[in-house]
Motif scaffolding. Sequence first.
Motif, PDB file in Angstrom:
ATOM      1  N   ARG A 173      44.641 -72.952 -14.682  1.00 27.69           N
ATOM      2  CA  ARG A 173      46.088 -73.097 -14.616  1.00 27.69           C
ATOM      3  C   ARG A 173      45.846 -74.725 -14.074  1.00 27.69           C
ATOM      4  O   ARG A 173      45.264 -74.911 -13.105  1.00 27.69           O
ATOM      5  CB  ARG A 173      46.504 -71.678 -13.634  1.00 27.69           C
ATOM      6  CG  ARG A 173      46.294 -70.623 -13.906  1.00 27.69           C
ATOM      7  CD  ARG A 173      46.276 -69.710 -12.909  1.00 27.69           C
ATOM      8  NE  ARG A 173      44.752 -69.835 -12.697  1.00 27.69           N
ATOM      9  CZ  ARG A 173      44.637 -68.559 -11.593  1.00 27.69           C
ATOM     10  NH1 ARG A 173      45.031 -67.997 -11.576  1.00 27.69           N
ATOM     11  NH2 ARG A 173      43.592 -68.259 -10.769  1.00 27.69           N
ATOM     12  N   ARG A 174      47.346 -75.475 -14.261  1.00 26.28           N
ATOM     13  CA  ARG A 174      47.774 -76.107 -13.215  1.00 26.28           C
ATOM     14  C   ARG A 174      48.935 -76.193 -12.669  1.00 26.28           C
ATOM     15  O   ARG A 174      49.960 -76.219 -13.803  1.00 26.28           O
ATOM     16  CB  ARG A 174      47.232 -77.378 -15.084  1.00 26.28           C
ATOM     17  CG  ARG A 174      46.442 -77.762 -15.442  1.00 26.28           C
ATOM     18  CD  ARG A 174      46.403 -79.059 -16.335  1.00 26.28           C
ATOM     19  NE  ARG A 174      47.467 -78.507 -17.710  1.00 26.28           N
ATOM     20  CZ  ARG A 174      47.442 -79.184 -18.142  1.00 26.28           C
ATOM     21  NH1 ARG A 174      47.795 -80.305 -18.485  1.00 26.28           N
ATOM     22  NH2 ARG A 174      48.217 -78.069 -19.591  1.00 26.28           N
ATOM     23  N   PHE A 175      48.826 -76.532 -11.628  1.00 23.85           N
ATOM     24  CA  PHE A 175      50.051 -75.997 -11.448  1.00 23.85           C
ATOM     25  C   PHE A 175      50.693 -77.403  -9.782  1.00 23.85           C
ATOM     26  O   PHE A 175      51.388 -77.842  -9.090  1.00 23.85           O
ATOM     27  CB  PHE A 175      50.009 -75.604  -9.730  1.00 23.85           C
ATOM     28  CG  PHE A 175      48.835 -74.129  -9.810  1.00 23.85           C
ATOM     29  CD1 PHE A 175      50.335 -73.025 -10.667  1.00 23.85           C
ATOM     30  CD2 PHE A 175      47.940 -73.012 -10.145  1.00 23.85           C
ATOM     31  CE1 PHE A 175      50.391 -72.275 -10.862  1.00 23.85           C
ATOM     32  CE2 PHE A 175      47.926 -71.931 -10.289  1.00 23.85           C
ATOM     33  CZ  PHE A 175      49.004 -71.488 -11.026  1.00 23.85           C
ATOM     34  N   ARG A 176      49.778 -78.632 -10.849  1.00 24.47           N
ATOM     35  CA  ARG A 176      50.753 -79.939 -10.452  1.00 24.47           C
ATOM     36  C   ARG A 176      51.769 -80.560 -11.411  1.00 24.47           C
ATOM     37  O   ARG A 176      51.689 -80.777 -13.132  1.00 24.47           O
ATOM     38  CB  ARG A 176      49.648 -81.073 -10.226  1.00 24.47           C
ATOM     39  CG  ARG A 176      48.301 -80.604  -8.793  1.00 24.47           C
ATOM     40  CD  ARG A 176      46.779 -81.751  -9.324  1.00 24.47           C
ATOM     41  NE  ARG A 176      46.756 -81.795 -10.418  1.00 24.47           N
ATOM     42  CZ  ARG A 176      45.594 -81.379 -10.531  1.00 24.47           C
ATOM     43  NH1 ARG A 176      45.274 -79.388 -10.022  1.00 24.47           N
ATOM     44  NH2 ARG A 176      44.619 -80.850 -12.497  1.00 24.47           N
ATOM     45  N   PRO A 177      52.651 -80.401 -10.532  1.00 28.18           N
ATOM     46  CA  PRO A 177      54.105 -81.269 -11.634  1.00 28.18           C
ATOM     47  C   PRO A 177      54.271 -82.787 -11.635  1.00 28.18           C
ATOM     48  O   PRO A 177      53.591 -83.136 -11.237  1.00 28.18           O
ATOM     49  CB  PRO A 177      55.506 -80.904 -10.838  1.00 28.18           C
ATOM     50  CG  PRO A 177      55.081 -80.459  -9.244  1.00 28.18           C
ATOM     51  CD  PRO A 177      53.692 -80.353  -9.530  1.00 28.18           C
ATOM     52  N   PRO A 178      54.597 -82.630 -13.339  1.00 30.97           N
ATOM     53  CA  PRO A 178      54.745 -84.618 -13.125  1.00 30.97           C
ATOM     54  C   PRO A 178      55.147 -85.381 -12.470  1.00 30.97           C
ATOM     55  O   PRO A 178      54.824 -86.427 -12.317  1.00 30.97           O
ATOM     56  CB  PRO A 178      55.074 -84.351 -14.839  1.00 30.97           C
ATOM     57  CG  PRO A 178      56.109 -83.342 -14.818  1.00 30.97           C
ATOM     58  CD  PRO A 178      55.113 -82.004 -14.306  1.00 30.97           C
TER      59      PRO A 178
ATOM     60  N   PRO B 156      57.077 -84.947  -8.235  1.00 30.76           N
ATOM     61  CA  PRO B 156      56.799 -84.523  -7.505  1.00 30.76           C
ATOM     62  C   PRO B 156      58.357 -83.450  -7.064  1.00 30.76           C
ATOM     63  O   PRO B 156      58.321 -83.331  -6.035  1.00 30.76           O
ATOM     64  CB  PRO B 156      57.486 -85.621  -6.378  1.00 30.76           C
ATOM     65  CG  PRO B 156      55.943 -86.754  -7.019  1.00 30.76           C
ATOM     66  CD  PRO B 156      56.570 -86.764  -8.527  1.00 30.76           C
TER      67      PRO B 156
END
Length: 167
Positions: free
Chosen positions: A111-116, A118
Amino acid sequence: MEAERANFPIGMMARLLGASRSGFYGWLARGRGDPWAGAREAVRACWEASRGRFGARTVRMRLAAQGTRLTLYRVRKIMRGLGIRGVVRNARKTTTVPDPGAPARPDLVRRRFRPPVPTTVLAVNVNLSFATFANANSPIAPTHFHRSRQRQAPLPASLSGARSLVR
């Protein structure tokens, strides 16, 4: 009414108190005792015979088998009045409590919860997500990604041909 019976007529007292004459005379005929005294003793005896384990339902069934017919509501009310209750098994279950010193669990689905960006929020429409991931070329695939500022999120390379379907 009984205390003032010698001074005033029963009919007049019944009318002033909002009771009926027949109700007063019925009360006199029945006696002044507790109508549920026998049931109370039967409930207490059954509960004590079970060493305090039986609840209202079991007490009611046991009393019915002995010939004492009481409703479940009445048995509950009598037990509450006597301050007795049955034993409840597994009233509170303790779930697994993770060890705070244990290592973190691995992320097996990556899972990647870092948006492209901010200011971007990635959201998933749960109704569409399974269909989207099952068929990446689906025309509904890009509709479940959006930005919080009314702009479209960049599409993955595999979905770049579906750009015309997104507003």
